[in-house]
Enzyme design. Structure first.
Site, short mmCIF file in Angstrom:
data_model
loop_
_atom_site.label_atom_id
_atom_site.label_comp_id
_atom_site.label_asym_id
_atom_site.label_seq_id
_atom_site.Cartn_x
_atom_site.Cartn_y
_atom_site.Cartn_z
N SER A 59 0.84 -1.21 0.00
CA SER A 59 0.00 0.00 0.00
C SER A 59 0.87 1.25 0.00
CB SER A 59 -0.92 0.03 1.22
OG SER A 59 -1.80 -1.07 1.18
N SER A 100 -2.60 -11.40 -2.64
CA SER A 100 -2.66 -12.35 -3.78
C SER A 100 -1.56 -13.41 -3.63
CB SER A 100 -2.57 -11.60 -5.12
OG SER A 100 -1.57 -10.61 -5.13
N1 LIG Z 1 -6.05 -14.25 7.38
C1 LIG Z 1 -5.51 -13.19 6.76
N2 LIG Z 1 -4.49 -13.38 5.88
C2 LIG Z 1 -3.95 -12.31 5.26
N3 LIG Z 1 -4.35 -11.03 5.45
C3 LIG Z 1 -5.37 -10.81 6.32
C4 LIG Z 1 -5.98 -11.88 7.00
N4 LIG Z 1 -6.95 -11.35 7.81
C5 LIG Z 1 -6.95 -10.02 7.63
N5 LIG Z 1 -5.99 -9.69 6.73
C6 LIG Z 1 -5.74 -8.32 6.27
O1 LIG Z 1 -6.38 -8.22 5.00
C7 LIG Z 1 -5.47 -7.78 4.01
C8 LIG Z 1 -5.30 -8.82 2.88
O2 LIG Z 1 -6.40 -8.76 2.04
P1 LIG Z 1 -6.20 -9.17 0.52
O3 LIG Z 1 -7.51 -9.00 -0.12
O4 LIG Z 1 -5.05 -8.42 -0.03
O5 LIG Z 1 -5.80 -10.72 0.67
S1 LIG Z 1 -5.80 -11.90 -0.41
O6 LIG Z 1 -5.18 -11.36 -1.63
O7 LIG Z 1 -7.18 -12.31 -0.67
O8 LIG Z 1 -5.02 -12.99 0.19
C9 LIG Z 1 -4.12 -7.65 4.66
O9 LIG Z 1 -3.81 -6.29 4.48
P2 LIG Z 1 -2.35 -5.81 4.05
O10 LIG Z 1 -1.62 -5.79 5.35
O11 LIG Z 1 -2.57 -4.44 3.48
O12 LIG Z 1 -1.76 -6.75 3.06
C10 LIG Z 1 -4.27 -8.06 6.10
O13 LIG Z 1 -3.83 -7.09 6.99
N1 LIG Z 2 11.16 0.55 1.97
C1 LIG Z 2 9.88 0.53 2.37
N2 LIG Z 2 8.88 0.45 1.47
C2 LIG Z 2 7.59 0.41 1.87
N3 LIG Z 2 7.18 0.45 3.17
C3 LIG Z 2 8.15 0.52 4.12
C4 LIG Z 2 9.53 0.57 3.75
N4 LIG Z 2 10.25 0.63 4.90
C5 LIG Z 2 9.38 0.65 5.92
N5 LIG Z 2 8.10 0.59 5.46
C6 LIG Z 2 6.92 0.61 6.33
O1 LIG Z 2 6.32 -0.68 6.30
C7 LIG Z 2 4.92 -0.55 6.49
C8 LIG Z 2 4.23 -1.25 5.31
O2 LIG Z 2 2.82 -1.15 5.47
P1 LIG Z 2 1.85 -1.24 4.25
O3 LIG Z 2 2.31 -0.38 3.14
O4 LIG Z 2 0.47 -1.04 4.79
O5 LIG Z 2 2.08 -2.77 3.81
P2 LIG Z 2 1.08 -3.75 3.07
O6 LIG Z 2 0.17 -2.91 2.21
O7 LIG Z 2 1.98 -4.65 2.27
O8 LIG Z 2 0.34 -4.47 4.15
C9 LIG Z 2 4.60 0.93 6.55
O9 LIG Z 2 4.50 1.32 7.89
C10 LIG Z 2 5.83 1.58 5.89
O10 LIG Z 2 6.09 2.88 6.34
#
Ligand SMILES: Nc1ncnc2c1ncn2[C@@H]1O[C@H](COP(=O)(O)OS(=O)(=O)O)[C@@H](OP(=O)(O)O)[C@H]1O
Ligand SMILES: Nc1ncnc2c1ncn2[C@@H]1O[C@H](COP(=O)(O)OP(=O)(O)O)[C@@H](O)[C@H]1O
Length: 212
Positions: free
Chosen positions: A52, A119
């Site tokens: 993100s 994904s």
């Molecule tokens: N069980 C489980 N596994 C993985 N992730 C989880 C789960 N439960 C909640 N979350 C939160 O939901 C975000 C992932 O949703 P996605 O739609 O990207 O997942 S997927 O592609 O269908 O696997 C993901 O957000 P991101 O941290 O932004 O990746 C998680 O924080």
């Molecule tokens: N090089 C980097 N690139 C992207 N995010 C980073 C990096 N270093 C530290 N971070 C931190 O890691 C975290 C990643 O969170 P987020 O972007 O929400 O991840 P995701 O969407 O994969 O769950 C954020 O707090 C971001 O500031």
């Protein structure tokens, strides 16, 4: 959980009675007006890896250059279109399928679509890639070790997964399959978000998606 009738409906549509309608506006006309064609840049990686953050920064950068760009973030889509889905293998399959189809429609409309979702399975990512023309899909592998994602834990989900509050959590209790040949890979432990963003935007320019 999607019902069997959804699958049956898709099969029925592709089998017979539904005929495609061609738009009177061509892809080239849309591209001429926007100054660029449509495409999908797909950010995949573990929760907390930085999808993100990077996709959001790329969206900002492209928007500021006058590009028609939109970020489809998995978290946001799960509040609406995919609000009926959880995290079972089947639901993740359907989640990624719907996101892919939505991104394809938006790319057909001429937008550069950034997708940020875990994904975790190669199969579904490859299906999303196959929805658009060759060269119109860029996979960005946002690579970060589980230990570092867990240390960052931006949403507190890793802690809850360790406590057993969140089951089937990717990286802890559910698998993640890294892309074998992504167009771009970012190691977010080694490369700053700003440098990675500039590199991704530079790659899109080098591919001719946007003006240099
Ligand atoms: N069980 C489980 N596994 C993985 N992730 C989880 C789960 N439960 C909640 N979350 C939160 O939901 C975000 C992932 O949703 P996605 O739609 O990207 O997942 S997927 O592609 O269908 O696997 C993901 O957000 P991101 O941290 O932004 O990746 C998680 O924080
Ligand atoms: N090089 C980097 N690139 C992207 N995010 C980073 C990096 N270093 C530290 N971070 C931190 O890691 C975290 C990643 O969170 P987020 O972007 O929400 O991840 P995701 O969407 O994969 O769950 C954020 O707090 C971001 O500031």
């Amino acid at each position: 959980m999607p019902s069997e009738s959804v699958e049956e409906g898709r099969e029925a549509a592709s089998a017979s009675h539904i005929v495609r309608h061609e738009s009177s506006v061509t892809k080239e006309e849309r591209a001429r007006r926007a100054g660029h064609g449509g495409g999908i840049a797909w950010f995949t990686g573990l929760p907390g890896s930085g999808k993100s953050t990077l996709a959001g920064a790329v969206e900002r950068s492209l928007f500021d250059r006058g590009v028609q760009v939109f970020l489809l973030d998995g978290d946001n889509v799960r509040h609406g279109l995919n609000g009926d889905l959880g995290f079972s293998r089947e639901d993740r399959r359907e989640n990624v399928r719907r996101i892919g189809e939505t991104a394809k429609l938006m790319a057909d409309a001429g937008l550069i679509v950034l997708v940020a979702c875990v994904s975790p399975y190669r199969e579904e990512r490859e299906k999303a890639r196959a929805l658009v023309a060759e060269g119109a899909f860029v996979e960005v592998y946002v690579n970060c070790a589980v230990a570092e994602c867990e240390r960052r834990d931006p949403k507190g989900h890793y802690r809850k997964a360790r406590e057993g509050v969140i089951p089937d959590f990717t990286g802890i209790s559910a698998p993640y399959e890294p892309p074998p040949a992504p167009e771009l890979a970012v190691d977010t432990e080694a490369e700053s978000a700003a440098d990675a963003t500039a590199r991704i935007v530079g790659y899109l320019a080098a591919c001719g998606w946007i003006a240099r």
